[in-house]
Write an enzyme that holds these catalytic residues in place. Structure first.
Site, PDB file in Angstrom:
ATOM      1  N   LEU A 139      14.434  32.173  63.332  1.00 56.99           N
ATOM      2  CA  LEU A 139      13.377  32.371  64.317  1.00 56.99           C
ATOM      3  C   LEU A 139      12.720  31.013  64.523  1.00 56.99           C
ATOM      4  O   LEU A 139      12.579  30.246  63.568  1.00 56.99           O
ATOM      5  CB  LEU A 139      12.321  33.370  63.822  1.00 56.99           C
ATOM      6  CG  LEU A 139      12.677  34.865  63.792  1.00 56.99           C
ATOM      7  CD1 LEU A 139      11.499  35.664  63.240  1.00 56.99           C
ATOM      8  CD2 LEU A 139      13.052  35.369  65.170  1.00 56.99           C
ATOM      9  N   ASP A 140      12.314  30.713  65.753  1.00 55.72           N
ATOM     10  CA  ASP A 140      11.608  29.459  66.001  1.00 55.72           C
ATOM     11  C   ASP A 140      10.351  29.397  65.139  1.00 55.72           C
ATOM     12  O   ASP A 140       9.747  30.421  64.813  1.00 55.72           O
ATOM     13  CB  ASP A 140      11.191  29.361  67.466  1.00 55.72           C
ATOM     14  CG  ASP A 140      12.379  29.165  68.398  1.00 55.72           C
ATOM     15  OD1 ASP A 140      13.448  28.768  67.914  1.00 55.72           O
ATOM     16  OD2 ASP A 140      12.218  29.427  69.605  1.00 55.72           O
ATOM     17  N   LYS A 141       9.936  28.200  64.801  1.00 63.67           N
ATOM     18  CA  LYS A 141       8.727  28.011  64.001  1.00 63.67           C
ATOM     19  C   LYS A 141       7.528  28.711  64.621  1.00 63.67           C
ATOM     20  O   LYS A 141       6.730  29.341  63.917  1.00 63.67           O
ATOM     21  CB  LYS A 141       8.437  26.514  63.847  1.00 63.67           C
ATOM     22  CG  LYS A 141       7.172  26.202  63.057  1.00 63.67           C
ATOM     23  CD  LYS A 141       6.946  24.697  62.945  1.00 63.67           C
ATOM     24  CE  LYS A 141       5.650  24.399  62.195  1.00 63.67           C
ATOM     25  NZ  LYS A 141       5.414  22.935  62.070  1.00 63.67           N
TER      26      LYS A 141
END
Length: 326
Positions: A139-141
């Site tokens: 998942l993106d930060k």
């Protein structure tokens, strides 16, 4: 020599490279340190010297030298207690094969040059019986929500195959600026990474594209609720491209709120957080061991929970995707 230990290779680790086995069991020891141990004969396999690319067999006995004096081991001791407590707070579901986490917004999944604290590093603190939990997707930060982690090597392989084969149905929640029309539909728009001009320089961005380097990207969406100029969307990525949902939302003219990277000034809404409003709400998939279909979901956290309260959106809303979209 005190501190020497011996580990036996398990049946499900057959064919695994020695360096990858070592990373799974001792993630804080860098590859260069392992190579040094191998050159000096401090790490041995079944009594003999070995190279890092050696394929292991069940029953192989691996000699592990004392690690207490290594810089990596000291780092592991520093984060283990704190991170074990933190990672436990994030667990939504756990069984013998997998862990489901509710990843906080702003916490990276993996480390980098300037990233010292991340999910992957924290997972090392919950290693059990020599088995370190493994990442199977990202998942993106700046994205929060449901994230799956494998507890065993067979589970990791099965889950990885499911993500690649699109056997996992994911639903994201997003707050977007605008009201997509129609209210429910599919975005079929290929995307690619390109260098684009930003201000006085160039930066890499994912953009709509065509040609040989463009990758097929398909997303379903439906409006759950509306409030003024914003919409509460459910989005389902059929393909799993980097930043796909963010690019597709912006391409509809309804960027995700807080997405300055792809939505520019249109992503700002007065009265709510300027952080990214994108959250992995649920996943449905066959259990990696039993094959039984299961569905897991994560409750909203952080700034998105506050925003949902601000607009009086239903935090327990459900989403039914039409059969033709599945």
């Amino acid at each position: 020599m005190s501190g020497v230990q011996t580990r036996t290779v398990k049946d499900d680790e057959a064919g695994m490279r020695l360096d990858r086995w070592f990373k799974a069991h001792f993630p804080s020891v860098r590859h260069g340190e392992l190579e040094k141990f191998l050159r000096k004969g401090q790490v041995r396999v079944s009594g003999g010297r070995a190279k890092s690319n050696r394929r292991l067999e069940p029953g192989d006995e691996i000699r592990i030298p004392p690690l207490d004096s290594s810089r990596a081991a000291k780092k592991q001791r520093q984060f283990s207690v704190e991170d074990q407590q933190e990672i436990r707070k994030l667990i939504l579901y756990e069984d013998e094969s997998l862990i489901a986490l509710n990843k906080p917004f702003g916490l990276a999944v993996q480390g980098g040059e300037k990233t010292r604290r991340h999910i992957d590093g924290m997972l090392a603190s919950v290693t059990k019986d020599g088995e370190r939990p493994r990442l199977v997707h990202r998942l993106d930060k700046d994205t929060g929500g449901l994230m799956l982690v494998a507890k065993t090597r067979p589970a990791a392989q099965r889950l990885s195959d499911m993500f690649k084969g699109r056997d996992i149905e994911k639903t994201y929640w997003a707050l977007v600026n605008g009201m997509p029309r129609p209210r429910e539909g599919t975005i079929d728009l290929p995307i690619a990474k390109r260098m684009v001009r930003i201000g006085d320089g160039e930066q890499e961005r994912v953009v709509p594209a065509d040609g040989e380097t463009a990758k097929k990207a398909v997303s379903h969406y439906q409006i759950i609720e509306e409030a003024g100029v914003v919409s509460f969307l459910a989005m389902q990525p059929v393909t799993g491209r980097t930043h796909q949902l963010r690019v597709h939302a912006a391409a509809m003219g309804c960027p995700v709120v807080g997405d300055g990277k792809y939505g520019s000034a249109q992503s700002r809404i007065e009265g709510v957080s300027q952080k990214l409003h994108l959250f992995c709400r649920s996943m449905s998939f066959p259990h990696p061991k039993s094959g039984r279909r299961m569905t897991l979901q994560a409750p909203l956290t952080g700034h998105m929970r506050e925003t949902w309260s601000f607009f009086a959106f239903n935090g327990e809303a459900t989403c039914e995707w039409p059969e033709e979209l599945k």
